[in-house]
Scaffold this motif. Structure first.
Motif, mmCIF file in Angstrom:
data_model
loop_
_atom_site.group_PDB
_atom_site.id
_atom_site.type_symbol
_atom_site.label_atom_id
_atom_site.label_comp_id
_atom_site.label_asym_id
_atom_site.label_seq_id
_atom_site.Cartn_x
_atom_site.Cartn_y
_atom_site.Cartn_z
ATOM 1 N N ALA A 1 0.829 -1.211 0.000
ATOM 2 C CA ALA A 1 0.000 0.000 0.000
ATOM 3 C C ALA A 1 0.863 1.262 0.000
ATOM 4 O O ALA A 1 0.580 2.231 -0.715
ATOM 5 C CB ALA A 1 -0.928 0.004 1.211
ATOM 6 N N SER A 2 1.946 1.242 0.786
ATOM 7 C CA SER A 2 2.842 2.411 0.876
ATOM 8 C C SER A 2 3.549 2.670 -0.449
ATOM 9 O O SER A 2 3.659 3.818 -0.883
ATOM 10 C CB SER A 2 3.887 2.194 1.981
ATOM 11 N N VAL A 3 4.044 1.602 -1.088
ATOM 12 C CA VAL A 3 4.749 1.756 -2.368
ATOM 13 C C VAL A 3 3.776 2.219 -3.460
ATOM 14 O O VAL A 3 4.123 3.067 -4.297
ATOM 15 C CB VAL A 3 5.466 0.448 -2.775
ATOM 16 N N THR A 4 2.547 1.698 -3.448
ATOM 17 C CA THR A 4 1.528 2.157 -4.405
ATOM 18 C C THR A 4 1.277 3.647 -4.227
ATOM 19 O O THR A 4 1.206 4.411 -5.197
ATOM 20 C CB THR A 4 0.207 1.381 -4.206
ATOM 21 N N THR A 5 1.160 4.072 -2.967
ATOM 22 C CA THR A 5 0.938 5.490 -2.653
ATOM 23 C C THR A 5 2.094 6.345 -3.155
ATOM 24 O O THR A 5 1.881 7.379 -3.802
ATOM 25 C CB THR A 5 0.767 5.688 -1.128
ATOM 26 N N ILE A 6 3.324 5.904 -2.870
ATOM 27 C CA ILE A 6 4.484 6.726 -3.252
ATOM 28 C C ILE A 6 4.642 6.794 -4.772
ATOM 29 O O ILE A 6 5.010 7.834 -5.321
ATOM 30 C CB ILE A 6 5.783 6.225 -2.570
ATOM 31 N N CYS A 7 4.321 5.703 -5.477
ATOM 32 C CA CYS A 7 4.434 5.711 -6.945
ATOM 33 C C CYS A 7 3.418 6.660 -7.572
ATOM 34 O O CYS A 7 3.767 7.473 -8.435
ATOM 35 C CB CYS A 7 4.245 4.305 -7.501
ATOM 36 N N LEU A 8 2.155 6.575 -7.128
ATOM 37 C CA LEU A 8 1.117 7.440 -7.683
ATOM 38 C C LEU A 8 1.359 8.903 -7.348
ATOM 39 O O LEU A 8 1.226 9.785 -8.193
ATOM 40 C CB LEU A 8 -0.261 7.008 -7.146
ATOM 41 N N ALA A 9 1.726 9.166 -6.091
ATOM 42 C CA ALA A 9 1.900 10.556 -5.653
ATOM 43 C C ALA A 9 3.193 11.166 -6.193
ATOM 44 O O ALA A 9 3.196 12.305 -6.670
ATOM 45 C CB ALA A 9 1.871 10.632 -4.128
ATOM 46 N N PHE A 10 4.293 10.413 -6.132
ATOM 47 C CA PHE A 10 5.562 10.967 -6.611
ATOM 48 C C PHE A 10 5.533 11.148 -8.124
ATOM 49 O O PHE A 10 6.059 12.129 -8.646
ATOM 50 C CB PHE A 10 6.738 10.072 -6.208
ATOM 51 N N GLY A 11 4.910 10.191 -8.833
ATOM 52 C CA GLY A 11 4.777 10.324 -10.289
ATOM 53 C C GLY A 11 4.008 11.582 -10.652
ATOM 54 O O GLY A 11 4.403 12.344 -11.541
ATOM 55 N N ALA A 12 2.888 11.839 -9.945
ATOM 56 C CA ALA A 12 2.074 13.035 -10.195
ATOM 57 C C ALA A 12 2.855 14.301 -9.884
ATOM 58 O O ALA A 12 2.849 15.271 -10.662
ATOM 59 C CB ALA A 12 0.806 12.987 -9.335
ATOM 60 N N PHE A 13 3.558 14.295 -8.747
ATOM 61 C CA PHE A 13 4.326 15.473 -8.340
ATOM 62 C C PHE A 13 5.470 15.758 -9.312
ATOM 63 O O PHE A 13 5.659 16.888 -9.765
ATOM 64 C CB PHE A 13 4.875 15.273 -6.921
ATOM 65 N N PHE A 14 6.231 14.710 -9.660
ATOM 66 C CA PHE A 14 7.403 14.906 -10.524
ATOM 67 C C PHE A 14 6.985 15.303 -11.936
ATOM 68 O O PHE A 14 7.599 16.168 -12.554
ATOM 69 C CB PHE A 14 8.251 13.624 -10.561
ATOM 70 N N GLY A 15 5.902 14.677 -12.438
ATOM 71 C CA GLY A 15 5.414 15.022 -13.776
ATOM 72 C C GLY A 15 5.003 16.483 -13.859
ATOM 73 O O GLY A 15 5.359 17.194 -14.808
ATOM 74 N N ALA A 16 4.255 16.956 -12.850
ATOM 75 C CA ALA A 16 3.828 18.361 -12.815
ATOM 76 C C ALA A 16 5.022 19.298 -12.656
ATOM 77 O O ALA A 16 5.057 20.390 -13.236
ATOM 78 C CB ALA A 16 2.835 18.573 -11.676
ATOM 79 N N THR A 17 6.027 18.856 -11.890
ATOM 80 C CA THR A 17 7.222 19.678 -11.671
ATOM 81 C C THR A 17 8.039 19.827 -12.948
ATOM 82 O O THR A 17 8.611 20.891 -13.211
ATOM 83 C CB THR A 17 8.099 19.052 -10.548
ATOM 84 N N VAL A 18 8.119 18.771 -13.754
ATOM 85 C CA VAL A 18 8.844 18.827 -15.030
ATOM 86 C C VAL A 18 8.092 19.712 -16.030
ATOM 87 O O VAL A 18 8.694 20.484 -16.791
ATOM 88 C CB VAL A 18 9.048 17.407 -15.613
ATOM 89 N N LEU A 19 6.755 19.609 -16.016
ATOM 90 C CA LEU A 19 5.934 20.355 -16.970
ATOM 91 C C LEU A 19 5.968 21.862 -16.715
ATOM 92 O O LEU A 19 5.988 22.660 -17.663
ATOM 93 C CB LEU A 19 4.491 19.857 -16.912
ATOM 94 N N THR A 20 5.984 22.274 -15.440
ATOM 95 C CA THR A 20 5.866 23.701 -15.091
ATOM 96 C C THR A 20 6.902 24.582 -15.790
ATOM 97 O O THR A 20 6.533 25.555 -16.452
ATOM 98 C CB THR A 20 5.916 23.883 -13.560
ATOM 99 N N PRO A 21 8.222 24.284 -15.699
ATOM 100 C CA PRO A 21 9.190 25.147 -16.395
ATOM 101 C C PRO A 21 9.070 25.111 -17.915
ATOM 102 O O PRO A 21 9.324 26.114 -18.582
ATOM 103 C CB PRO A 21 10.563 24.629 -15.935
ATOM 104 N N LEU A 22 8.674 23.952 -18.485
ATOM 105 C CA LEU A 22 8.486 23.870 -19.945
ATOM 106 C C LEU A 22 7.373 24.822 -20.384
ATOM 107 O O LEU A 22 7.489 25.526 -21.389
ATOM 108 C CB LEU A 22 8.133 22.439 -20.358
#
Length: 512
Positions: free
Chosen positions: A278-299
């Motif tokens: 459950a913890s790894v599922t949470t970290i994958c979904l949340a970190f993926g969402a956070f990192f994807g949005a973080t990469v997109l913002t400067p572009l």
């Protein structure tokens, strides 16, 4: 990595030596984490300088992340086989050498190749810097050692976009890599002088060669498929179909092999614990969402909002300010409050702020763009700090190091996959919205007439309308990505409740 190599007869460092060695190890961790984000705001500049598209430029981010993810599970075996200090110092020096080669690259292909090598060298730096910090600090000062390591881990991603932007604007893009070289070489030399007496005993453990090869094959095939899919029109391309089949077959073979191997390179058996899964599922979904949005913002900011790399970096880095300020309070809270509640609140906060960001407009001020990014920082410590403890308290103590390495691998891979998916979806959605808007704009020629009457030629009027169309379609596409990220955060927040309440406090020194 765990601190399993400690030698009780070896005294911890004291005074100035302890401060010096502590700062040296913190600096090593800092540059390894820094390089996960320093190129984010520089993608447009790098791709332009090397004659590539912005989408191809994101390979500079994903190649490093994937290579780093591959070496993290190997760190324990390497440290046992060659010695903790030796592996750390070698990784440090190689990181400096490959950083220099990244800066000297004169094509995108060459840069990506050196970024892969830089990632392979950087992977062991994070876990080993923490292991060595805990070995050189007296036991009563262990919380200070973990605090120093955690602070560099939090500050480095914040500093990355600012530093990357300033170096790109004031000098040129190679300097975002050259800046690592003196730090890596000085840390390597001084580190060996100060830490060689803390070398761990060598153990000739067998390595799971087949598992390692299978992991490299399926991870590389998956990432290539995601990065190249957009350019090749996805499954209309034979190359993409072949990569997809290799990734799928490699992943299945890897799963079967690792579950039956006596000394697996990645111990997948830890997934039998419901709390860990459950913890790894949470970290994958949340970190993926956070990192994807973080990469997109400067572009988005640099490509369509007129921001320079420096200004874009400063705006993106606002996320880290409140994250650093709230982290100490969250660390104290996580020992007293059910970690599932803290993680749920943190992830839901991230989701709510990201949902708010999905209603952006093209005429937003810097303040309107910046304050949600600032607020985002409150949720980060609530998400990261308790979730690590929750995951590691769900496994047996003997499995802690394996569980921490696997969690780090999953987290890093989710960030790399999210970057590729966001990049593809952003471009595809902008094309879709452009086509939709084109059918609705100026159907009766009123806008064209108004612009021509204002003194523009017909071609100028059409170019003006096209520019407006492109700007709005990109904005709608950007908002769509933020909406998808918000949904991913919501799913992550729900997933954490599948974990049972922890019955013990985990030793998070194994986390990295």
């Amino acid at each position: 990595m765990s601190s399993q190599f400690s030698d009780a007869s070896l005294k911890p460092l004291e005074g100035a030596q302890l401060i010096g060695a502590g700062l040296l190890l913190a600096a090593a961790n800092f540059i390894a984490v820094l390089d996960t984000t320093i190129a984010n705001v520089s993608v447009s500049t790098i791709s332009g300088a090397l004659g590539a598209s912005s989408s191809q430029g994101t390979y500079v981010i994903t190649s490093y992340a994937v290579a780093e993810a591959i070496t993290v599970p190997l760190t324990g075996w390497l440290a046992n086989r060659f010695g903790t200090v030796r592996v750390f110092i070698t990784s440090m020096i190689l990181f400096g050498v490959f950083s220099a080669l990244c800066g000297l690259a004169n094509s995108l292909g060459m840069l990506i190749a050196f970024r892969v090598l830089q990632g392979l060298a950087g992977g062991p730096l994070m876990p080993l810097s923490q292991t060595l910090l805990l070995r050189i600090f007296p036991k009563e000062k262990a919380p200070a050692a973990v605090g120093l390591w955690a602070m560099t881990t939090l500050i480095a991603p914040i500093a990355g976009p600012i530093l990357g932007g300033v170096l790109c604007d004031q000098y040129s893009w190679p300097y975002i890599f050259f800046i690592n070289v003196p730090v890596a070489l000085i840390c390597g030399y001084m580190g060996w002088k100060m830490l060689k007496r803390y070398e761990s005993p060598l153990l000739k453990l067998p390595i799971d060669k087949i598992g390692l090869i299978l992991m490299i094959v399926w991870v590389a095939a998956l990432q290539l498929m995601l990065d190249e899919g957009k350019e090749k029109d996805w499954f209309a391309s034979t190359e993409i179909v072949v990569l997809a089949l290799i990734a799928a077959a490699g992943f299945i073979a890897f799963m079967i092999w690792e579950l039956t191997e006596r000394n697996p390179i990645v111990d997948l058996r830890v997934f039998r614990h419901r709390g860990y899964t459950a913890s790894v599922t949470t970290i994958c979904l949340a970190f993926g969402a956070f990192f994807g949005a973080t990469v997109l913002t400067p572009l988005w900011l640099q490509g369509y909002m007129g921001y320079t790399a420096t200004h874009s970096g400063e705006t993106t880095a606002l996320t880290g300010i409140l994250a650093v300020l709230t982290a100490p309070f969250v660390a104290k809270l996580s020992t007293k409050v059910d970690p599932r509640k803290l993680v749920f609140i943190g992830v839901m906060w991230l989701g709510a702020v990201t949902l708010f960001r999905s209603f952006n407009t093209t005429d937003m001020s810097n303040f309107q763009i910046g304050w949600p990014l600032l607020m985002l920082g409150i949720g980060l410590p609530l998400f990261f700090v308790p979730l690590t403890g929750l995951a590691l308290s769900s496994v047996e103590e003997s499995e802690t190091a394996s569980a921490a390495g696997l969690m780090s691998f999953c987290r890093t891979m989710s960030g790399a996959i999210a970057t590729s998916l966001v990049n593809t979806s952003w471009e595809n959605k902008s094309i879709y919205y452009h086509a939709e808007l084109a059918g609705m704009v100026d159907q009766f020629g009123d806008v064209s007439n108004t612009l021509t009457q204002a003194g523009m030629s017909l071609d100028q009027a059409r170019a003006n309308i096209e520019q407006m169309l492109q700007s709005q379609s990109i904005m709608l596409s950007t908002n769509h990505i933020f909406m998808m990220a918000a949904i991913s955060f919501g799913l992550a927040a729900a997933a954490v409740w599948f974990a049972p309440k922890p019955t013990r406090v985990a030793d998070t020194s194994a986390a990295h």
